[in-house]
Motif scaffolding. Sequence first.
Motif, PDB file in Angstrom:
ATOM      1  N   ILE A  41      43.440  17.410  30.729  1.00 43.48           N
ATOM      2  CA  ILE A  41      42.198  16.643  30.917  1.00 43.48           C
ATOM      3  C   ILE A  41      42.469  15.351  31.675  1.00 43.48           C
ATOM      4  N   ARG A  42      43.581  14.675  31.353  1.00 42.07           N
ATOM      5  CA  ARG A  42      43.935  13.452  32.088  1.00 42.07           C
ATOM      6  C   ARG A  42      44.102  13.756  33.578  1.00 42.07           C
ATOM      7  N   LYS A  43      44.752  14.878  33.871  1.00 38.08           N
ATOM      8  CA  LYS A  43      44.949  15.267  35.275  1.00 38.08           C
ATOM      9  C   LYS A  43      43.611  15.540  35.953  1.00 38.08           C
ATOM     10  N   GLN A  44      42.705  16.190  35.225  1.00 41.33           N
ATOM     11  CA  GLN A  44      41.376  16.462  35.779  1.00 41.33           C
ATOM     12  C   GLN A  44      40.622  15.161  36.074  1.00 41.33           C
ATOM     13  N   ILE A  45      40.731  14.208  35.165  1.00 44.94           N
ATOM     14  CA  ILE A  45      40.070  12.908  35.357  1.00 44.94           C
ATOM     15  C   ILE A  45      40.629  12.215  36.595  1.00 44.94           C
ATOM     16  N   ILE A  46      41.956  12.205  36.712  1.00 45.59           N
ATOM     17  CA  ILE A  46      42.602  11.546  37.849  1.00 45.59           C
ATOM     18  C   ILE A  46      42.191  12.198  39.167  1.00 45.59           C
ATOM     19  N   CYS A  47      42.216  13.530  39.219  1.00 47.71           N
ATOM     20  CA  CYS A  47      41.858  14.245  40.458  1.00 47.71           C
ATOM     21  C   CYS A  47      40.401  13.992  40.836  1.00 47.71           C
ATOM     22  N   THR A  48      39.526  14.011  39.835  1.00 51.34           N
ATOM     23  CA  THR A  48      38.101  13.769  40.099  1.00 51.34           C
ATOM     24  C   THR A  48      37.875  12.344  40.587  1.00 51.34           C
ATOM     25  N   ALA A  49      38.468  11.376  39.904  1.00 48.62           N
ATOM     26  CA  ALA A  49      38.312   9.973  40.282  1.00 48.62           C
ATOM     27  C   ALA A  49      38.906   9.702  41.657  1.00 48.62           C
ATOM     28  N   GLN A  50      40.027  10.328  41.953  1.00 45.68           N
ATOM     29  CA  GLN A  50      40.681  10.147  43.257  1.00 45.68           C
ATOM     30  C   GLN A  50      39.728  10.507  44.399  1.00 45.68           C
ATOM     31  N   LYS A  51      39.040  11.632  44.263  1.00 42.54           N
ATOM     32  CA  LYS A  51      38.089  12.062  45.295  1.00 42.54           C
ATOM     33  C   LYS A  51      36.910  11.094  45.406  1.00 42.54           C
ATOM     34  N   LEU A  52      36.435  10.623  44.265  1.00 41.36           N
ATOM     35  CA  LEU A  52      35.302   9.691  44.276  1.00 41.36           C
ATOM     36  C   LEU A  52      35.691   8.341  44.879  1.00 41.36           C
ATOM     37  N   GLU A  89      30.175  12.616  35.159  1.00 45.51           N
ATOM     38  CA  GLU A  89      29.178  13.535  35.715  1.00 45.51           C
ATOM     39  C   GLU A  89      29.828  14.548  36.655  1.00 45.51           C
ATOM     40  N   ALA A  90      30.774  14.078  37.482  1.00 40.14           N
ATOM     41  CA  ALA A  90      31.458  14.984  38.415  1.00 40.14           C
ATOM     42  C   ALA A  90      32.298  16.024  37.677  1.00 40.14           C
ATOM     43  N   MET A  91      32.749  15.678  36.474  1.00 39.18           N
ATOM     44  CA  MET A  91      33.548  16.605  35.668  1.00 39.18           C
ATOM     45  C   MET A  91      32.691  17.492  34.769  1.00 39.18           C
ATOM     46  N   GLY A  92      31.396  17.158  34.663  1.00 43.26           N
ATOM     47  CA  GLY A  92      30.521  17.898  33.759  1.00 43.26           C
ATOM     48  C   GLY A  92      30.760  17.540  32.306  1.00 43.26           C
ATOM     49  N   LYS A  93      31.179  16.282  32.059  1.00 43.83           N
ATOM     50  CA  LYS A  93      31.466  15.834  30.702  1.00 43.83           C
ATOM     51  C   LYS A  93      30.601  14.625  30.352  1.00 43.83           C
ATOM     52  N   ALA A  94      30.526  14.336  29.053  1.00 41.85           N
ATOM     53  CA  ALA A  94      29.823  13.138  28.611  1.00 41.85           C
ATOM     54  C   ALA A  94      30.667  11.914  28.920  1.00 41.85           C
ATOM     55  N   LYS A  95      30.009  10.836  29.299  1.00 46.40           N
ATOM     56  CA  LYS A  95      30.725   9.602  29.638  1.00 46.40           C
ATOM     57  C   LYS A  95      31.606   9.127  28.485  1.00 46.40           C
ATOM     58  N   SER A  96      31.105   9.257  27.255  1.00 42.32           N
ATOM     59  CA  SER A  96      31.848   8.782  26.082  1.00 42.32           C
ATOM     60  C   SER A  96      33.180   9.503  25.909  1.00 42.32           C
ATOM     61  N   SER A  97      33.262  10.752  26.369  1.00 44.53           N
ATOM     62  CA  SER A  97      34.501  11.514  26.195  1.00 44.53           C
ATOM     63  C   SER A  97      35.647  10.957  27.041  1.00 44.53           C
ATOM     64  N   LEU A  98      35.326  10.276  28.139  1.00 44.43           N
ATOM     65  CA  LEU A  98      36.358   9.713  29.013  1.00 44.43           C
ATOM     66  C   LEU A  98      37.091   8.559  28.343  1.00 44.43           C
TER      67      LEU A  98
END
Length: 227
Positions: A38-49, A65-74
Amino acid sequence: MFIFFDQKSFLVEKVLDLHRIMMPHSISPNPSTREKIIRKQIICTAQKLFQKNGLHSVTMHDVAEAMGKAKSSLYYYYKSKEEIWDAVMDVEISEILDDIAYSVEKVHTAEQKINAFCGTMLISLRKRRALYNIAYGPDKTVKRDKSTRGIRRRFVQQESVLFNQILNEGIKKGEIRPMNPKEQEILVFVLLSGLKGLEKETVLEEDYNLEPAIHTLSHMIIYGLKA
């Protein structure tokens, strides 16, 4: 009293039990593995943004939103956007240093290694122009007093280790004159500081031809250091 026995359901359940015993990780990854994923997914998504919109415009909500997750989960993984930014840049720095180390390892002489070091560094940064501009460009909205300075400091420290390895190997082979530790420390600082100026020109000016500049720089360095 009669007990009805569903043989089919019984057999299915037994097969599932056996599968769980023999392949426990096939059902779900262990917590530490899942967290890394999940950390890797967050990093990859944020990197693109960050590359597309810049650091200032991206929010935690955008990443979620780009990950399809709730903000609180981050917030379980990262306390703020700045923490995610630090993680993104740490990954980028590791990739750049890996590229440099690989290029340096492929060549043999000190001059070739210095050329590979400088060239790979500048080419790698040019590929990451958007992130470089966020970290070191003219954007006044980006706070560079803490996180970005820390990132830069870590990058320079690791660059210094790599460059010192090149110099030490060159000295050992007799290609570069011996130096005392203090002289070598100052030399590496001056050389890397000079390289930073070239970084800005080559990264910010898209059409700038890298090869002649890299060759001239590495030749000047080795000429001044020859045994």
